[in-house]
Write an enzyme that holds these catalytic residues in place. Structure first.
Site, PDB file in Angstrom:
ATOM      1  N   SER A 143      11.452 -11.779   4.203  1.00 14.74           N
ATOM      2  CA  SER A 143      11.934 -10.612   3.791  1.00 14.74           C
ATOM      3  C   SER A 143      11.869  -9.489   4.560  1.00 14.74           C
ATOM      4  CB  SER A 143      11.935 -10.243   2.216  1.00 14.74           C
ATOM      5  OG  SER A 143      10.376 -10.108   2.054  1.00 14.74           O
ATOM      6  N   ASP A 391       6.079  -0.072  -3.225  1.00 12.20           N
ATOM      7  CA  ASP A 391       6.371  -1.224  -2.043  1.00 12.20           C
ATOM      8  C   ASP A 391       5.771  -0.807  -0.859  1.00 12.20           C
ATOM      9  OD1 ASP A 391       6.986  -3.100  -0.102  1.00 12.20           O
ATOM     10  OD2 ASP A 391       9.271  -3.078  -0.710  1.00 12.20           O
ATOM     11  N   HIS A 394       7.602  -3.591   2.831  1.00 15.66           N
ATOM     12  CA  HIS A 394       8.890  -3.679   3.498  1.00 15.66           C
ATOM     13  C   HIS A 394       8.731  -2.126   4.020  1.00 15.66           C
ATOM     14  CE1 HIS A 394       9.361  -6.997   0.344  1.00 15.66           C
ATOM     15  NE2 HIS A 394       9.763  -7.579   1.512  1.00 15.66           N
TER      16      HIS A 394
END
Length: 415
Positions: A143, A391, A394
């Site tokens: 990702s 998060d 990312h």
């Protein structure tokens, strides 16, 4: 009278001798100065003729530039950045659209990476599209690599104003395709988080309690991307656990052999399979190969002087300590990549490493934290403690991955 004349002659003769000696030393001194001047002038001319290294000149036979673009500092630049606007990129991922999901502090969009001794070339989307005309570019990985692919799509899409001249094909499979139709250019992402076959190959349902890899099997994936003109790989975070279960045999084979293998060894096994495939199957005359180094995480604020119960949530400043490295950044894993790439070089295949690790270490404020789409309902406990669901892996877009692509851009156009 005679004695007086003799004394006068003696004095005159002595003075003459002294004058001659002084004249000799003066002449000698002038000669030395003259020779030194000639030597210095010659050295100056020689030095002035040495060519000066410019920003994207690379040393021969190495993926490292003579001017190290990976060593530098972040400079706040709200005139030149961001390179595109979040709302204007129709292909933005909800996982990375931090402003859309409530982040008001947008300073993370305005930082420019400045190498110490050179400049990164300004990203020119039209120029890159011309370079990619009639070509296929594939980002292969997890990702984080998908985030870099989204960044690249947004960067290129900003120069294509006709909606009929671009196309996105996402059928839910491992492969997502963006096409710039006017250039017949295809920029794709292929979900392959561990590079070899694994039980995490589903692009949606891959959060499993136990991770299993077939370290000797890559053809299921590789046959999809091998014929690309440009390949951009990454694989790191999915290996970050003490042991990985390795399978000898297929997932359908009841007699398959399973073995818990230490993560560095299993990582090494997978890269051996990856490199062997590249050596045998990639067209050296056609395909350029890049590998993106590990992307750091910022999950423990105590690592940069914060509280032990905090992470990247609510961070708005950069880490300023030069050379800062977080505890989850594993140089041993990157060494395996470097050794694999060096070995491939001896076999006549060049893979260029884009080292994004150190420059990204400083950007603790660049993550989405809570400002992203949440894929499931949040509990009351989570809502009262935003750190629990932040998060810090990312990256918001526009943001840090745009700089990764600026570096990739520089390598694509290397001299």
């Amino acid at each position: 009278m005679v004695a007086r004349n003799q004394n006068l002659v003696a004095i005159t003769w002595g003075a003459s001798v002294k004058f001659s000696i002084v004249q000799f030393f003066v002449s000698l001194l002038l000669a030395v100065f003259f020779m030194a001047a000639v030597y210095i002038a010659r050295e100056y001319v020689t030095f002035s003729m040495i060519p000066v290294t410019v920003d994207v000149t690379f040393s021969s036979g190495s993926s490292q530039p003579e001017c190290n673009m990976f060593s530098g500092k972040w400079v706040y630049d709200n005139k030149s950045y961001p390179l595109y606007k979040e709302k204007e990129c129709k292909f933005m991922s909800d996982q990375l659209a931090c402003n859309k999901f409530g982040r008001q502090d947008l300073s993370y969009q305005y930082w420019r990476w400045q190498p110490h001794h050179c400049d990164i070339p300004r990203f020119n989307a039209t120029r890159l599209l011309e370079e990619l005309r009639n070509k296929r570019t594939v980002f292969v990985g997890d990702s984080l690599n998908r985030g870099q692919w989204v960044s690249m799509v947004c960067l290129l899409d900003s120069s294509i104003h006709d909606p009929n001249m671009k196309l996105m094909n996402n059928t839910g499979s491992n492969l997502i395709i963006y096409k710039a139709l006017g250039y017949n250019a295809s920029i794709e992402f292929y979900w392959e988080p561990l590079l070899v076959e694994s039980n995490s190959d589903d692009p949606v349902n891959h959060k499993l309690l136990e991770r299993i890899v077939r370290t000797q099997s890559i053809e299921k994936h590789a046959k999809v991307w091998t014929d690309a003109d440009i390949l951009v790989f990454n694989s790191y975070l999915w290996w970050k656990q003490p042991h990985i279960k390795v399978l000898w045999g297929s997932f359908k084979d009841e007699n398959g052999i399973y073995k818990e293998v230490e993560n560095l060894r299993s990582y090494e096994m997978a890269f051996k399979t990856w490199s062997d495939w590249l050596e045998i199957h990639v067209d050296r005359a056609k395909t350029r190969l890049f590998f993106i180094s590990m992307s750091p995480v910022h999950e423990k604020a105590e690592e940069w002087g914060g509280s032990s119960d905090q992470n990247c949530y609510s961070e708005t400043d950069l880490i300023t300590k030069e050379g800062y490295t977080g505890n989850k950044t594993d140089p041993n894993m990157m060494r395996i990549v470097e050794n694999t790439v060096d070995e491939l070089k001896t076999r006549g295949l060049k893979v260029e490493i884009i080292n994004i690790t150190q420059l990204s270490e400083y950007r603790k404020e660049g993550h989405p934290s809570i400002y992203r789409k949440q894929w499931g309902a949040l509990s009351e406990e989570q809502l009262t403690n935003p750190n629990s669901y932040s998060d810090c892996i990312h990256w918001c877009l526009p943001g840090v991955p745009d700089v990764w692509n600026e570096l990739l851009y520089a390598y694509i156009f290397q001299q």
